[in-house]
Design a protein around this motif. Structure first.
Motif, PDB file in Angstrom:
ATOM      1  N   LEU A   1       0.833  -1.199   0.000  1.00 33.29           N
ATOM      2  CA  LEU A   1       0.000   0.000   0.000  1.00 33.29           C
ATOM      3  C   LEU A   1       0.863   1.242   0.000  1.00 33.29           C
ATOM      4  CD1 LEU A   1      -2.742   1.497   0.443  1.00 33.29           C
ATOM      5  CD2 LEU A   1      -2.402   1.146   2.898  1.00 33.29           C
ATOM      6  N   LEU A   2       0.556   2.157  -0.906  1.00 35.44           N
ATOM      7  CA  LEU A   2       1.121   3.501  -0.913  1.00 35.44           C
ATOM      8  C   LEU A   2      -0.011   4.435  -0.539  1.00 35.44           C
ATOM      9  CD1 LEU A   2       3.190   5.754  -1.598  1.00 35.44           C
ATOM     10  CD2 LEU A   2       2.482   5.542  -3.994  1.00 35.44           C
ATOM     11  N   GLN A   3       0.141   5.133   0.588  1.00 35.52           N
ATOM     12  CA  GLN A   3      -0.944   5.977   1.090  1.00 35.52           C
ATOM     13  C   GLN A   3      -0.446   7.389   1.354  1.00 35.52           C
ATOM     14  OE1 GLN A   3      -3.091   5.258   5.031  1.00 35.52           O
ATOM     15  NE2 GLN A   3      -4.618   4.534   3.545  1.00 35.52           N
ATOM     16  N   LEU A   4      -1.151   8.368   0.806  1.00 38.06           N
ATOM     17  CA  LEU A   4      -0.847   9.774   0.982  1.00 38.06           C
ATOM     18  C   LEU A   4      -2.031  10.425   1.667  1.00 38.06           C
ATOM     19  CD1 LEU A   4       0.657  10.532  -2.549  1.00 38.06           C
ATOM     20  CD2 LEU A   4       1.891   9.942  -0.463  1.00 38.06           C
ATOM     21  N   SER A   5      -1.809  10.943   2.867  1.00 42.68           N
ATOM     22  CA  SER A   5      -2.891  11.516   3.664  1.00 42.68           C
ATOM     23  C   SER A   5      -2.815  13.034   3.662  1.00 42.68           C
ATOM     24  CB  SER A   5      -2.809  11.009   5.109  1.00 42.68           C
ATOM     25  OG  SER A   5      -2.903   9.603   5.155  1.00 42.68           O
ATOM     26  N   GLU A   6      -3.951  13.660   3.939  1.00 36.83           N
ATOM     27  CA  GLU A   6      -4.050  15.111   4.112  1.00 36.83           C
ATOM     28  C   GLU A   6      -3.597  15.884   2.879  1.00 36.83           C
ATOM     29  OE1 GLU A   6      -5.788  15.691   6.481  1.00 36.83           O
ATOM     30  OE2 GLU A   6      -5.481  13.971   7.743  1.00 36.83           O
ATOM     31  N   LEU A   7      -4.030  15.456   1.712  1.00 40.46           N
ATOM     32  CA  LEU A   7      -3.743  16.172   0.471  1.00 40.46           C
ATOM     33  C   LEU A   7      -4.934  17.057   0.106  1.00 40.46           C
ATOM     34  CD1 LEU A   7      -2.194  13.265  -1.603  1.00 40.46           C
ATOM     35  CD2 LEU A   7      -0.969  15.156  -0.549  1.00 40.46           C
ATOM     36  N   PRO A   8      -4.707  18.262  -0.400  1.00 38.32           N
ATOM     37  CA  PRO A   8      -5.830  19.135  -0.769  1.00 38.32           C
ATOM     38  C   PRO A   8      -6.641  18.535  -1.902  1.00 38.32           C
ATOM     39  CG  PRO A   8      -3.736  20.052  -1.508  1.00 38.32           C
ATOM     40  CD  PRO A   8      -3.403  18.889  -0.643  1.00 38.32           C
ATOM     41  N   ALA A   9      -7.931  18.877  -1.901  1.00 40.36           N
ATOM     42  CA  ALA A   9      -8.863  18.213  -2.815  1.00 40.36           C
ATOM     43  C   ALA A   9      -9.182  19.015  -4.063  1.00 40.36           C
ATOM     44  CB  ALA A   9     -10.169  17.909  -2.074  1.00 40.36           C
ATOM     45  N   GLU A  10      -8.530  20.149  -4.286  1.00 36.16           N
ATOM     46  CA  GLU A  10      -8.853  20.953  -5.458  1.00 36.16           C
ATOM     47  C   GLU A  10      -8.665  20.139  -6.742  1.00 36.16           C
ATOM     48  OE1 GLU A  10      -7.179  21.911  -2.962  1.00 36.16           O
ATOM     49  OE2 GLU A  10      -7.731  23.929  -2.310  1.00 36.16           O
ATOM     50  N   PRO A  11      -9.606  20.238  -7.680  1.00 36.54           N
ATOM     51  CA  PRO A  11      -9.518  19.447  -8.911  1.00 36.54           C
ATOM     52  C   PRO A  11      -8.207  19.640  -9.669  1.00 36.54           C
ATOM     53  CG  PRO A  11     -11.700  20.427  -8.716  1.00 36.54           C
ATOM     54  CD  PRO A  11     -10.861  21.019  -7.618  1.00 36.54           C
ATOM     55  N   THR A  12      -7.652  20.856  -9.618  1.00 39.27           N
ATOM     56  CA  THR A  12      -6.410  21.116 -10.355  1.00 39.27           C
ATOM     57  C   THR A  12      -5.228  20.371  -9.765  1.00 39.27           C
ATOM     58  OG1 THR A  12      -6.032  23.079  -8.979  1.00 39.27           O
ATOM     59  CG2 THR A  12      -7.175  23.398 -11.078  1.00 39.27           C
ATOM     60  N   GLN A  13      -5.358  19.838  -8.540  1.00 34.61           N
ATOM     61  CA  GLN A  13      -4.252  19.144  -7.888  1.00 34.61           C
ATOM     62  C   GLN A  13      -4.422  17.626  -7.900  1.00 34.61           C
ATOM     63  OE1 GLN A  13      -3.332  20.886  -4.015  1.00 34.61           O
ATOM     64  NE2 GLN A  13      -4.454  22.723  -4.599  1.00 34.61           N
ATOM     65  N   ARG A  14      -5.477  17.140  -8.554  1.00 28.92           N
ATOM     66  CA  ARG A  14      -5.769  15.709  -8.489  1.00 28.92           C
ATOM     67  C   ARG A  14      -5.076  14.891  -9.565  1.00 28.92           C
ATOM     68  NH1 ARG A  14     -12.310  15.461  -7.330  1.00 28.92           N
ATOM     69  NH2 ARG A  14     -12.302  16.712  -5.409  1.00 28.92           N
ATOM     70  N   ALA A  15      -4.615  15.538 -10.629  1.00 26.90           N
ATOM     71  CA  ALA A  15      -4.086  14.797 -11.776  1.00 26.90           C
ATOM     72  C   ALA A  15      -2.998  13.797 -11.404  1.00 26.90           C
ATOM     73  CB  ALA A  15      -3.583  15.770 -12.837  1.00 26.90           C
ATOM     74  N   PRO A  16      -2.005  14.171 -10.560  1.00 25.25           N
ATOM     75  CA  PRO A  16      -0.967  13.179 -10.234  1.00 25.25           C
ATOM     76  C   PRO A  16      -1.530  11.931  -9.572  1.00 25.25           C
ATOM     77  CG  PRO A  16      -0.304  15.377  -9.549  1.00 25.25           C
ATOM     78  CD  PRO A  16      -1.743  15.455  -9.920  1.00 25.25           C
ATOM     79  N   TYR A  17      -2.477  12.111  -8.663  1.00 22.73           N
ATOM     80  CA  TYR A  17      -3.002  10.974  -7.919  1.00 22.73           C
ATOM     81  C   TYR A  17      -3.936  10.136  -8.786  1.00 22.73           C
ATOM     82  CZ  TYR A  17      -1.803  14.879  -4.897  1.00 22.73           C
ATOM     83  OH  TYR A  17      -1.200  15.967  -4.349  1.00 22.73           O
ATOM     84  N   GLU A  18      -4.679  10.780  -9.683  1.00 18.59           N
ATOM     85  CA  GLU A  18      -5.560  10.028 -10.566  1.00 18.59           C
ATOM     86  C   GLU A  18      -4.749   9.170 -11.537  1.00 18.59           C
ATOM     87  OE1 GLU A  18      -7.915  13.137 -12.195  1.00 18.59           O
ATOM     88  OE2 GLU A  18      -9.385  13.106 -10.550  1.00 18.59           O
ATOM     89  N   ALA A  19      -3.593   9.667 -11.952  1.00 14.22           N
ATOM     90  CA  ALA A  19      -2.726   8.869 -12.819  1.00 14.22           C
ATOM     91  C   ALA A  19      -2.222   7.643 -12.075  1.00 14.22           C
ATOM     92  CB  ALA A  19      -1.547   9.726 -13.298  1.00 14.22           C
ATOM     93  N   TRP A  20      -1.880   7.814 -10.807  1.00 17.42           N
ATOM     94  CA  TRP A  20      -1.422   6.670 -10.015  1.00 17.42           C
ATOM     95  C   TRP A  20      -2.561   5.695  -9.740  1.00 17.42           C
ATOM     96  CZ3 TRP A  20       2.371   8.884  -5.762  1.00 17.42           C
ATOM     97  CH2 TRP A  20       3.517   9.367  -6.416  1.00 17.42           C
ATOM     98  N   ALA A  21      -3.766   6.202  -9.554  1.00 12.75           N
ATOM     99  CA  ALA A  21      -4.910   5.325  -9.317  1.00 12.75           C
ATOM    100  C   ALA A  21      -5.145   4.417 -10.522  1.00 12.75           C
ATOM    101  CB  ALA A  21      -6.149   6.160  -9.016  1.00 12.75           C
ATOM    102  N   GLN A  22      -5.004   4.967 -11.720  1.00  9.04           N
ATOM    103  CA  GLN A  22      -5.202   4.174 -12.924  1.00  9.04           C
ATOM    104  C   GLN A  22      -4.140   3.093 -13.069  1.00  9.04           C
ATOM    105  OE1 GLN A  22      -5.332   7.000 -16.122  1.00  9.04           O
ATOM    106  NE2 GLN A  22      -7.252   7.956 -15.419  1.00  9.04           N
ATOM    107  N   ALA A  23      -2.965   3.335 -12.490  1.00  4.02           N
ATOM    108  CA  ALA A  23      -1.872   2.365 -12.590  1.00  4.02           C
ATOM    109  C   ALA A  23      -1.846   1.393 -11.417  1.00  4.02           C
ATOM    110  CB  ALA A  23      -0.540   3.099 -12.684  1.00  4.02           C
ATOM    111  N   SER A  24      -2.855   1.449 -10.545  1.00  2.57           N
ATOM    112  CA  SER A  24      -2.917   0.577  -9.372  1.00  2.57           C
ATOM    113  C   SER A  24      -3.964  -0.506  -9.574  1.00  2.57           C
ATOM    114  CB  SER A  24      -3.259   1.389  -8.116  1.00  2.57           C
ATOM    115  OG  SER A  24      -2.288   2.386  -7.876  1.00  2.57           O
ATOM    116  N   TRP A  25      -3.794  -1.619  -8.858  1.00  2.00           N
ATOM    117  CA  TRP A  25      -4.814  -2.676  -8.920  1.00  2.00           C
ATOM    118  C   TRP A  25      -6.120  -2.178  -8.319  1.00  2.00           C
ATOM    119  CZ3 TRP A  25      -7.038  -5.299  -4.661  1.00  2.00           C
ATOM    120  CH2 TRP A  25      -7.931  -6.305  -5.034  1.00  2.00           C
TER     121      TRP A  25
END
Length: 373
Positions: free
Chosen positions: A121-145
């Motif tokens: 598990l790779l977990q990142l907590s307390e990250l801001p939720a603004e849509p403009t800041q989500r792209a990095p995490y959404e890319a990682w989500a697509q590459a995760s099981w």
């Protein structure tokens, strides 16, 4: 992007100046991204926790820095390897330090982390939720099981303006007047402190003593509770004081501190990080008065925002709710790897998510046990 691992933020070859330049370019960076805070967190690592700092370079320019904490955590009694951002769980809000033009390299960054730090598990907590800041995490989500994005906090914030020069109305005005009257009756006074590196140790000692005697110290939930957290705060707060990022408002009575609010200041925003008071002075109700002092201080020095930093997701009683003009949502991102351990942990978590609502309904419907006659 050329990727490179570094084992310590305090190492002689760590690029401090390049890191600071990168931090200043990332608009969402907070005090918890500052090197002073992170070095304090590194100095308080427990046995079994290892720090790995991933650096990304575009030619001579540092464009990525990820200080990652590698450790084993038990889930359902079994040990799993988990990777987190350094600062957990005492960092209230972080930003992923990556230059805006480097999003295309994030797949390579995740592959590097998985290759060199194999984890469930790779977990990142307390990250801001603004849509403009989500792209990095959404890319990682697509590459995760399996990946999950869920809110962990909705912190109230207040934009400081001319209206704050006037006394608030309604119940809040009554509570503030009552607190000020009680403090005047015993001769208590409010003091503002902006410590530097030399004055910070004595101040930290004084406020830590107040917290240890408060309910937070009794229950072991304070930022100074325990040797590890105390060492962390000593180092981190000294580092922030050296960078002119530490602000404290004290309530003093007969020469000793009886209550305080601790804030971290960065880019025109004051993060209200911690509050404590001696139990024998609880009736003063000094918390709102000290929060009001933040606003007065901010008006004088041109601060833009007062930020609650972090609150409970539900049932928060933070006093800034009475003044808030907005809120900042924090997200917790969880990325489960395709390794067998990641598959097992993700399946177990998915099963628990399905089972939990049924358990909650069963508990609510179950009749309470009657005592025997």
């Amino acid at each position: 992007m050329r990727l490179q691992w570094c084992r310590s933020l305090a190492a002689a070859d760590f690029p401090r100046d390049d890191y600071e330049a990168l931090r200043q370019r990332v608009e969402q960076a907070t005090p918890f991204n500052r090197l002073g805070w992170l070095q304090g967190a590194e100095g308080a690592l427990s046995p079994g926790q290892d720090l790995h700092v991933l650096l990304g370079w575009d030619g001579p320019r540092l464009v990525l820095c990820l200080p990652l904490l590698d450790c084993r955590e038990r889930r359902a009694g079994l040990p799993f390897r988990v990777v987190r951002h350094l600062g957990y769980p005492l960092a209230d809000r972080i930003a992923l330090l990556i230059d805006a033009g480097q999003q295309a390299a994030l797949d390579e960054v995740l592959q590097c982390i998985r290759r060199d730090l194999p984890h469930a598990l790779l977990q990142l907590s307390e990250l801001p939720a603004e849509p403009t800041q989500r792209a990095p995490y959404e890319a990682w989500a697509q590459a995760s099981w399996f990946a999950e994005r869920r809110p962990s906090c909705r912190a109230p914030v207040h934009q400081i303006g001319e209206d704050d020069r006037r006394e608030p109305s309604g119940d809040l005005r009554y509570k503030l007047r009552k607190a000020r009257r009680r403090c005047e009756e015993i001769g208590a006074r409010v003091v503002r402190v902006c410590p530097d590196a030399s004055s910070a140790p004595a101040l930290i000692e004084a406020i830590a003593e107040v917290e240890q005697r408060s309910w937070k110290g009794d229950e072991g939930v304070g930022i100074f509770s325990g040797a590890q957290r105390r060492h962390w705060m000593d180092q981190a707060l000294r580092g922030l004081a050296a960078e002119n990022c530490l602000r404290v408002v004290l309530l003093e009575h007969e020469g000793r501190v009886i209550s305080y609010r601790l804030g971290l200041f960065d880019q025109g925003r004051l993060y209200d990080y911690n509050l404590a008071f001696l139990p024998e002075y609880a009736a003063l109700g000094a918390g709102r008065m000290l929060l009001d002092e933040w606003l007065r201080w901010g008006l004088e020095e041109g601060w833009q925002w007062l930020d609650a930093s972090r609150v409970r997701l539900r049932g928060s009683n933070h006093q800034l709710h009475e003044r808030q003009t907005g809120e900042v949502e924090h997200l917790r991102w969880s990325f489960y790897s395709r390794r067998p351990s990641g598959l097992a942990l993700g399946l177990a978590y998915g099963a628990w998510r399905q089972l939990k609502p049924h358990l909650q309904r069963w508990r609510q419907a179950a009749p309470s046990a009657e005592p025997s006659p």
